[in-house]
Every structure is written in C-alpha cells, then in structure tokens.
Design a protein around this motif. Structure first.
Motif, PDB file in Angstrom:
ATOM      1  N   VAL A  92     -20.296  38.641  29.218  1.00 23.66           N
ATOM      2  CA  VAL A  92     -19.375  38.210  30.283  1.00 23.66           C
ATOM      3  C   VAL A  92     -18.043  37.785  29.691  1.00 23.66           C
ATOM      4  O   VAL A  92     -16.967  38.128  30.227  1.00 23.66           O
ATOM      5  N   ALA A  93     -18.062  37.069  28.572  1.00 23.80           N
ATOM      6  CA  ALA A  93     -16.811  36.608  27.954  1.00 23.80           C
ATOM      7  C   ALA A  93     -15.973  37.779  27.463  1.00 23.80           C
ATOM      8  O   ALA A  93     -14.743  37.795  27.652  1.00 23.80           O
ATOM      9  N   VAL A  94     -16.601  38.782  26.854  1.00 20.38           N
ATOM     10  CA  VAL A  94     -15.850  39.946  26.366  1.00 20.38           C
ATOM     11  C   VAL A  94     -15.281  40.736  27.542  1.00 20.38           C
ATOM     12  O   VAL A  94     -14.146  41.225  27.475  1.00 20.38           O
ATOM     13  N   THR A  95     -16.034  40.842  28.624  1.00 15.81           N
ATOM     14  CA  THR A  95     -15.533  41.541  29.811  1.00 15.81           C
ATOM     15  C   THR A  95     -14.308  40.840  30.372  1.00 15.81           C
ATOM     16  O   THR A  95     -13.289  41.490  30.675  1.00 15.81           O
ATOM     17  N   LEU A  96     -14.388  39.520  30.513  1.00 12.36           N
ATOM     18  CA  LEU A  96     -13.243  38.771  31.037  1.00 12.36           C
ATOM     19  C   LEU A  96     -12.046  38.849  30.097  1.00 12.36           C
ATOM     20  O   LEU A  96     -10.894  38.975  30.547  1.00 12.36           O
ATOM     21  N   LEU A  97     -12.298  38.799  28.795  1.00 16.37           N
ATOM     22  CA  LEU A  97     -11.204  38.908  27.827  1.00 16.37           C
ATOM     23  C   LEU A  97     -10.555  40.281  27.885  1.00 16.37           C
ATOM     24  O   LEU A  97      -9.318  40.390  27.854  1.00 16.37           O
ATOM     25  N   ASN A 128      -7.439  54.026  25.750  1.00 18.45           N
ATOM     26  CA  ASN A 128      -8.513  55.030  25.769  1.00 18.45           C
ATOM     27  C   ASN A 128      -9.524  54.763  24.650  1.00 18.45           C
ATOM     28  O   ASN A 128     -10.722  54.995  24.831  1.00 18.45           O
ATOM     29  N   VAL A 129      -9.041  54.308  23.500  1.00 21.96           N
ATOM     30  CA  VAL A 129      -9.942  54.030  22.380  1.00 21.96           C
ATOM     31  C   VAL A 129     -10.812  52.812  22.685  1.00 21.96           C
ATOM     32  O   VAL A 129     -12.017  52.818  22.438  1.00 21.96           O
ATOM     33  N   LEU A 130     -10.198  51.764  23.214  1.00 18.82           N
ATOM     34  CA  LEU A 130     -10.916  50.531  23.546  1.00 18.82           C
ATOM     35  C   LEU A 130     -11.096  50.404  25.055  1.00 18.82           C
ATOM     36  O   LEU A 130     -10.736  49.387  25.647  1.00 18.82           O
ATOM     37  N   SER A 131     -11.681  51.407  25.670  1.00 22.28           N
ATOM     38  CA  SER A 131     -11.921  51.329  27.114  1.00 22.28           C
ATOM     39  C   SER A 131     -13.000  50.282  27.390  1.00 22.28           C
ATOM     40  O   SER A 131     -13.759  49.886  26.504  1.00 22.28           O
ATOM     41  N   LEU A 132     -13.069  49.859  28.647  1.00 21.38           N
ATOM     42  CA  LEU A 132     -14.027  48.815  29.016  1.00 21.38           C
ATOM     43  C   LEU A 132     -15.462  49.269  28.758  1.00 21.38           C
ATOM     44  O   LEU A 132     -16.280  48.507  28.248  1.00 21.38           O
ATOM     45  N   SER A 133     -15.767  50.506  29.069  1.00 20.36           N
ATOM     46  CA  SER A 133     -17.140  50.987  28.859  1.00 20.36           C
ATOM     47  C   SER A 133     -17.497  51.040  27.372  1.00 20.36           C
ATOM     48  O   SER A 133     -18.621  50.703  26.989  1.00 20.36           O
ATOM     49  N   THR A 134     -16.545  51.416  26.524  1.00 20.25           N
ATOM     50  CA  THR A 134     -16.793  51.459  25.086  1.00 20.25           C
ATOM     51  C   THR A 134     -17.018  50.052  24.528  1.00 20.25           C
ATOM     52  O   THR A 134     -17.952  49.817  23.743  1.00 20.25           O
ATOM     53  N   VAL A 135     -16.187  49.128  24.946  1.00 17.12           N
ATOM     54  CA  VAL A 135     -16.290  47.753  24.465  1.00 17.12           C
ATOM     55  C   VAL A 135     -17.598  47.120  24.940  1.00 17.12           C
ATOM     56  O   VAL A 135     -18.304  46.463  24.167  1.00 17.12           O
ATOM     57  N   LEU A 136     -17.944  47.315  26.224  1.00 16.49           N
ATOM     58  CA  LEU A 136     -19.182  46.733  26.740  1.00 16.49           C
ATOM     59  C   LEU A 136     -20.421  47.344  26.078  1.00 16.49           C
ATOM     60  O   LEU A 136     -21.406  46.644  25.841  1.00 16.49           O
ATOM     61  N   SER A 137     -20.379  48.628  25.797  1.00 19.03           N
ATOM     62  CA  SER A 137     -21.499  49.257  25.097  1.00 19.03           C
ATOM     63  C   SER A 137     -21.678  48.655  23.707  1.00 19.03           C
ATOM     64  O   SER A 137     -22.811  48.344  23.288  1.00 19.03           O
TER      65      SER A 137
END
Length: 178
Positions: A92-97, A128-137
C-alpha cells in the motif's frame, strides 16, 4: 468442645487468607475487600485481621519470573502474521508513493532531464519503465520473499534462544501488580 473450637479457628484462618471475590468470581475492589476482611474478622473475633484492613490499600505484589522456553510453532505463527501485515503495508505504501510521484510529475521531469543531456537512446521514458504494474509486481514478489525469510529467521532465533536459555536460565522478569 476444644476440638470444635480449634476447627472453627482453623476454618476462620483459612477464610481470612483467601481473596475476597464477588458473586461473579471477580476480585472485589479495595473498599469491598476491606469490608469483607472486617466482616470475617468480626465473625472470627480476630483483632489482627481488623487492624490490617484498617491500614489502607494492600501493597502491590511483585513476582519474579523467568522466560526459559519459547514455543517455536507459536513464534512462527506470530511472525508469519506480522510479516503478512508488514507486506500489505509495504504494498500500500509503495502504491501511494508511486501515485504521488506520478501526480507531481517526477517521472516526466526525470525523462526530460535524461533527454536534455543527450543520453536519450531511442525514446527513454521512465514512466513506461517504472509503470505501476511493474512496481507492484516487484514489491509483491519482494514481500512474499520477505514473509518467508522473516518467518524462518524468527523460528531459528527462537530455537537458538531455547538452547541458550537452557544454559543460562533464560530472561528474568519482575512483574508488579500496581
């Protein structure tokens, strides 16, 4: 007759040493307990119990205990649940950040800085490199590995504590009833 009197005194002494409890088996408050002691003292004819009840609230009890063994299975369960909670908080913290950085425009500014330096090789776009889906994965995989490692580490430390506590006697704790 003397046997009856002695048994009555022994019974009254046993009753005086008991903790006064209410009908719900909960300990009585200080005033209720002192009244119960006074009633028992008056019934038994004892003066010493009556004097103790008049002195005030009972002193706090202290008890020295030693933590000599920790059950590895219970420590593993607690560590597993705490690490699951930590993993969820981390996701949750990484998503909000990430959302905050995206709203502020940090990804676009870094992309502009890289392209202005001449290091832009084929349209570099940090969003594109650090998209939300990539970061959350990545954070989810890291959290799963973290849960397993943390749980195993706690079990190992618990077993080590059990071995060491058999040698030195454990951790000594003094508890107080304030």
């Amino acid at each position: 007759m003397s046997e009856n009197n002695e048994s009555h005194q022994a019974q009254a002494g046993a009753q005086a040493s008991r903790v006064a409890r209410s009908a719900s088996s909960q300990p009585l408050s200080g005033t209720e307990q002192s009244q119960a002691h006074e009633n028992m003292a008056a019934a038994s004819g004892g003066v010493k119990v009556r004097e103790k009840a008049r002195r005030g609230a009972p002193r706090a009890r202290r008890m020295s205990l030693s933590l000599t063994r920790i059950d590895a299975w219970s420590a593993a369960k607690v560590a597993f649940m705490l690490s699951i909670a930590g993993g969820i908080i981390q996701i949750v913290a990484v998503t909000l950040l990430w959302l905050l950085l995206n709203v502020v425009g940090v990804f676009d500014q870094v992309t502009q800085i890289v392209s202005s330096t001449g290091l832009d090789a084929g349209g570099f776009d940090l969003a594109n490199v650090l998209s939300l889906s990539t970061v959350l994965s990545a954070v989810t995989i890291f959290s799963i590995i973290e849960v397993v490692l943390f749980t195993v580490l706690v079990v190992i430390l618990t077993l080590l504590y059990n071995v060491v506590s058999t040698l030195v006697g454990g951790i000594h704790v003094t508890l107080g009833d304030d």
